[in-house]
Design an enzyme around this catalytic site. Structure first.
Site, mmCIF file in Angstrom:
data_model
loop_
_atom_site.group_PDB
_atom_site.id
_atom_site.type_symbol
_atom_site.label_atom_id
_atom_site.label_comp_id
_atom_site.label_asym_id
_atom_site.label_seq_id
_atom_site.Cartn_x
_atom_site.Cartn_y
_atom_site.Cartn_z
ATOM 1 N N ARG A 1 0.838 -1.205 0.000
ATOM 2 C CA ARG A 1 0.000 0.000 0.000
ATOM 3 C C ARG A 1 0.870 1.251 0.000
ATOM 4 O O ARG A 1 1.670 1.460 0.914
ATOM 5 C CB ARG A 1 -0.930 0.000 1.208
ATOM 6 N N GLU B 1 0.538 4.133 0.900
ATOM 7 C CA GLU B 1 -0.016 5.172 1.780
ATOM 8 C C GLU B 1 1.124 6.082 2.205
ATOM 9 O O GLU B 1 2.153 5.618 2.661
ATOM 10 C CB GLU B 1 -0.669 4.529 3.013
ATOM 11 N N ARG C 1 1.354 2.761 13.255
ATOM 12 C CA ARG C 1 0.587 1.547 12.995
ATOM 13 C C ARG C 1 0.317 1.271 11.517
ATOM 14 O O ARG C 1 -0.575 0.512 11.170
ATOM 15 C CB ARG C 1 -0.703 1.536 13.812
ATOM 16 N N HIS C 2 1.088 1.921 10.647
ATOM 17 C CA HIS C 2 0.965 1.636 9.216
ATOM 18 C C HIS C 2 2.296 1.181 8.637
ATOM 19 O O HIS C 2 3.341 1.745 8.957
ATOM 20 C CB HIS C 2 0.528 2.882 8.443
ATOM 21 N N GLU D 1 -8.040 -0.817 14.947
ATOM 22 C CA GLU D 1 -8.666 -1.760 14.008
ATOM 23 C C GLU D 1 -7.666 -2.859 13.672
ATOM 24 O O GLU D 1 -6.569 -2.572 13.213
ATOM 25 C CB GLU D 1 -9.061 -0.999 12.736
ATOM 26 N N SER E 1 -10.928 -5.994 9.058
ATOM 27 C CA SER E 1 -12.209 -5.536 8.529
ATOM 28 C C SER E 1 -12.690 -6.522 7.497
ATOM 29 O O SER E 1 -11.900 -7.258 6.893
ATOM 30 C CB SER E 1 -12.122 -4.114 7.984
ATOM 31 N N ARG F 1 -0.621 -5.793 13.071
ATOM 32 C CA ARG F 1 -1.524 -5.074 13.989
ATOM 33 C C ARG F 1 -1.907 -5.980 15.162
ATOM 34 O O ARG F 1 -1.969 -5.549 16.311
ATOM 35 C CB ARG F 1 -2.813 -4.665 13.277
HETATM 36 P P1 AMO Z 1 -8.439 -3.278 5.119
HETATM 37 O O1 AMO Z 1 -7.886 -2.318 4.140
HETATM 38 O O2 AMO Z 1 -9.253 -2.724 6.241
HETATM 39 O O3 AMO Z 1 -9.370 -4.344 4.401
HETATM 40 O O4 AMO Z 1 -7.249 -4.153 5.714
HETATM 41 C C1 AMO Z 1 -7.506 -5.262 6.563
HETATM 42 C C2 AMO Z 1 -6.583 -5.216 7.771
HETATM 43 O O5 AMO Z 1 -5.227 -5.216 7.345
HETATM 44 C C3 AMO Z 1 -4.435 -4.419 8.215
HETATM 45 N N1 AMO Z 1 -3.835 -3.328 7.440
HETATM 46 C C4 AMO Z 1 -2.624 -2.803 7.675
HETATM 47 N N2 AMO Z 1 -1.676 -3.087 8.594
HETATM 48 C C5 AMO Z 1 -0.546 -2.362 8.579
HETATM 49 N N3 AMO Z 1 -0.298 -1.363 7.705
HETATM 50 C C6 AMO Z 1 -1.205 -1.033 6.763
HETATM 51 N N4 AMO Z 1 -0.947 -0.052 5.895
HETATM 52 C C7 AMO Z 1 -2.430 -1.768 6.712
HETATM 53 N N5 AMO Z 1 -3.538 -1.727 5.934
HETATM 54 C C8 AMO Z 1 -4.365 -2.673 6.396
HETATM 55 C C9 AMO Z 1 -5.375 -3.900 9.298
HETATM 56 C C10 AMO Z 1 -6.726 -3.972 8.619
HETATM 57 O O6 AMO Z 1 -7.784 -4.114 9.540
HETATM 58 N N6 AMO Z 1 -9.860 -6.394 1.441
HETATM 59 C C11 AMO Z 1 -10.204 -5.896 2.763
HETATM 60 C C12 AMO Z 1 -10.473 -7.010 3.739
HETATM 61 C C13 AMO Z 1 -11.715 -7.801 3.440
HETATM 62 O O7 AMO Z 1 -12.792 -7.192 3.398
HETATM 63 O O8 AMO Z 1 -11.613 -9.030 3.257
HETATM 64 C C14 AMO Z 1 -9.041 -5.041 3.271
HETATM 65 O O9 AMO Z 1 -7.942 -5.065 2.781
HETATM 66 O O10 AMO Z 1 -5.331 -4.811 10.380
#
Ligand code: AMO
Length: 433
Positions: free
Chosen positions: A213, A215, A221-222, A356, A359, A407
């Protein structure tokens, strides 16, 4: 400590016999006529006791070894109640396998903690620390139970492409790359493929997945490259079926972590197993609750980090660490989320202590509605034609979730920075090591 050549721990049965041990020189202490060397491997440390008068050349070799050099030693294993693990090795010979350079960029057992960037810059040495290793040993243990639990529920492990043609989550946070003559993306998640598989009859799948990602934010936490347990299941009644699998999975992982006593002791942590089922709080309920606590949130908005923390505090006072937030507004969830009436969706998040960790949702399985939702989210259905094809020839109702492994570890072990929970973190400024 291992009797390394055999990958087997030294036991009392080996006292008074010759053993071979190998590892890293953690420390040496030269007292003139006697020297002590602490040797370390992944199971712990042991003491070598070297008498100068016994073999003077050997004594010289040992005392001149720089810290962190790698050696293999043959010697007598002798019981000694004064030594921490109850025995010592009196060496007969040593093979020096690798001499470490000096000075070390980072001490392995130094009392003064190096700053975080120095630790990450020298991650290979940082990973020699028992407390850093403990995190990854617990990670290994909880993932082992995740495989066990999901397989026991008839989920099939899958591996989906990471070089893909359209963004997985519909967002813009994608890493682009050149795929011969075409532009491609690194997968943000296995979303499109795990859903596609629901049309094949492989009706329950999971993947230990990589998320890429782009981002921009650099938070504690990212990560820009993270891992997750991704689950998808077909023939569900609604999202409640998915949430039940998720809470059982979390429970099994948390319970297994509580059994990692050696590692928890090293980290000075205790783990309390949560009760299931976790409470289900609707989005509306949460908005109302945090507005009463002065949150500026308006209906329809995403929860800010501060909102999540506020809710975490409220729930903590009620003795609850884990809770689902359900029935999110449709607009705040990705295009593939099943609507519930006009305003709401069948999307949920699982929160742990105000963060979180997962999700998921029931998904749209009707291709016409899916195209409508793509357009409503300002996405072009043409870009998703391969994904949409999976919905054209018989697609059952389905749903799933993504559960961030780093996480989860952060919350489990109360680690404040997510970078501690992945071997080689990738963030806005870090691409090496
Ligand atoms: P989402 O984008 O909420 O959902 O991601 C699911 C979980 O992945 C973790 N997460 C991350 N951890 C660390 N750094 C990040 N940048 C990051 N992005 C996400 C979190 C988050 O809750 N496709 C959907 C899931 C689904 O509906 O099946 C999805 O990616 O713990």
């Amino acid at each position: 400590m291992y009797r390394s050549h055999y990958s087997k721990e030294i036991t009392k049965t080996e006292y008074n016999s010759k053993v071979i041990v190998a590892g890293w020189v953690e420390d040496t202490r030269n007292l003139g006529s006697i020297a002590f060397l602490i040797l370390r491997d992944k199971k712990g440390t042991l003491q070598l006791t070297i008498l100068k008068k016994k073999i003077p050349e050997l004594f010289e070799k040992f005392i001149s070894l720089p810290r962190e050099s790698v050696i293999s030693v043959k010697g007598l294993c002798k019981e000694n109640g004064k030594v921490r693990n109850g025995y010592e090795i009196l060496p007969d010979s040593v093979d020096i396998l690798s001499i470490s350079e000096t000075p070390l960029p980072l001490g392995v057992v130094d009392k003064v903690e190096a700053d975080f960037d120095t630790r990450l810059d020298n991650r290979i040495i940082d990973l020699r620390k028992p407390e850093t290793q403990a995190i990854f040993k617990i990670r290994n243990a909880v993932l082992a139970v995740a495989h066990e639990y999901l397989r026991s529920q008839s989920f099939l492990e899958i591996h989906t492409p990471k070089i893909i043609a359209s963004s997985s989550e519909g967002g813009t946070d994608v890493f682009k790359l050149q795929y011969f003559e075409k532009e491609a993306f690194l997968a943000q998640s296995p979303q499109l493929y795990k859903q596609g598989l629901m049309a094949t009859g492989l009706d329950r799948v999971y993947e230990i997945a990589w998320y890429f990602r782009a981002e921009e934010h650099n938070t504690r936490r990212h990560l820009n490259e993270s891992t997750a347990i991704d689950v998808e299941m077909a023939f569900i009644k609604d999202e409640e079926d998915v949430m039940r699998i998720l809470e059982n999975l979390v429970h099994a992982m948390w319970k297994r972590a509580s059994e990692c006593t050696e590692e928890l002791d090293i980290l000075k942590k205790t783990v309390t197993i949560p009760k299931i089922p976790f409470p289900r709080l609707t989005y509306d309920y949460v908005v109302n609750k945090i507005q009463q606590r002065q949150s500026p949130i308006q209906w329809g908005m995403d929860f800010s980090t501060e909102d999540e923390r506020l809710l975490g505090d409220i729930m903590k006072k009620e003795g609850i660490d884990f809770y689902f937030i359900t029935k999110y507004p449709l607009e705040s969830k990705p295009f593939y989320t099943m609507p519930s009436g006009d305003k709401y969706s069948r999307g949920f998040d699982l929160e742990c202590k105000g963060v979180e960790i997962s999700s998921g949702s029931q998904r749209i399985h009707d291709v016409t509605l899916l195209k409508e939702r793509l357009k409503a989210c300002n996405l072009n259905p043409q870009d998703f034609y391969a994904y949409l094809n999976a919905f054209r020839y018989g697609m059952p109702p389905h749903g799933g979730f993504g559960f961030g492994i780093e996480r989860f570890l952060m919350e489990l072990l109360e680690i404040s920075n997510i970078r501690e929970c992945i071997l080689f973190p990738r963030d806005r400024s870090r691409l090496t090591p």
